[in-house]
Write an enzyme that holds these catalytic residues in place. Structure first.
Site, PDB file in Angstrom:
ATOM      1  CE  LYS A   7      -3.495   2.583   2.547  1.00 57.76           C
ATOM      2  NZ  LYS A   7      -4.409   2.645   3.713  1.00 57.76           N
ATOM      3  CG  ASN A  40       8.899   5.982  -2.096  1.00 62.66           C
ATOM      4  OD1 ASN A  40       8.474   5.151  -2.905  1.00 62.66           O
ATOM      5  ND2 ASN A  40       9.095   7.254  -2.402  1.00 62.66           N
ATOM      6  NE  ARG A  41       5.374  -0.131   3.371  1.00 67.15           N
ATOM      7  CZ  ARG A  41       4.411  -0.068   2.461  1.00 67.15           C
ATOM      8  NH1 ARG A  41       4.118   1.084   1.882  1.00 67.15           N
ATOM      9  NH2 ARG A  41       3.718  -1.132   2.125  1.00 67.15           N
ATOM     10  CG  LEU A  42      11.366   7.064   2.931  1.00 68.66           C
ATOM     11  CD1 LEU A  42      12.090   8.032   1.993  1.00 68.66           C
ATOM     12  CD2 LEU A  42      12.370   6.443   3.914  1.00 68.66           C
TER      13      LEU A  42
END
Length: 214
Positions: A9, A191-193
């Site tokens: 996601k 980007n999971r940041l």
């Protein structure tokens, strides 16, 4: 075994920046809570996970409902003789967490719990419907029972017993106030940041604000 490794996601709905947050975490929680409460995709904005260390030494989490919050802390109600209540009374260091997935937000609160005053507990108990009051009396929370029918029968007996009478709060039921010492706000990002902002209470009762790596 079901493989979940390909679940993906992208989090892109908002951001959390130091330039737009208050110095006090309760103010930010207030903002986030009411945004969640007004969002049509959130059923119960006040549903939170309460994590404790049990008398058996194991951590345990369960979902309960937040009933009040202010600058002092967060209040919920329970049976003090329940597994949860006994765990908190033995070790008041607990964790609360809120997750509003539709908003891609999470709040994690470390705090120290203490019983609310009898006045506060009485006032909330009085505000409950009679059915909920009797439910608090019927249930020896966390204890093993023989069947569902046992509860239903006991409830009917109490309904007859208290018909037309005031239902007072039992002394084993009441509130806990969780005074926060650390509050982390998590906002999903691409980007999971993800954005993670942590408030930590210092000795002078001021909050130190830090950004954490996602």
């Amino acid at each position: 075994m079901k493989d979940l490794s390909n679940y993906r996601k992208s989090y892109e709905k908002s951001e959390l920046l130091e330039t737009t947050i208050p110095e006090d975490p309760i103010q930010l929680f207030h903002r986030w809570f009411y945004e969640a409460d007004e969002h049509e995709g959130v059923d119960e904005a006040n549903a939170m996970t309460v994590a404790t260390i049990g008398l058996d030494g194991f951590p345990k989490s369960r979902v309960v409902l937040l009933k009040k919050f202010n600058e002092e802390g967060f209040i919920f109600y329970t049976n003090y003789n329940s597994e949860k209540g006994k765990a908190i009374l033995a070790n008041p260091n607990i964790c609360l967490s809120f997750f509003w997935p539709v908003m891609e937000r999470q709040v994690i609160i470390k705090g120290v719990a203490e019983k609310t005053s009898s006045y506060v507990s009485d006032a909330y108990f009085e505000s409950r419907p009679d059915g909920s009051k009797l439910g608090a009396i019927v249930s020896n929370q966390s204890e093993v029972i023989s069947s569902r029918e046992y509860l239903d029968t006991k409830l009917k007996e109490l309904e007859n017993q208290f018909k037309g009478k005031e239902i007072k709060r039992p002394n084993y039921w009441g509130g806990f106030l969780v005074k926060p010492i650390e509050v982390e706000f998590w906002q999903g990002r691409p980007n999971r940041l993800h954005d993670r902002i942590r408030y930590h209470l210092e000795e002078d009762y001021l909050w130190k604000i830090e950004r954490l790596s996602p």
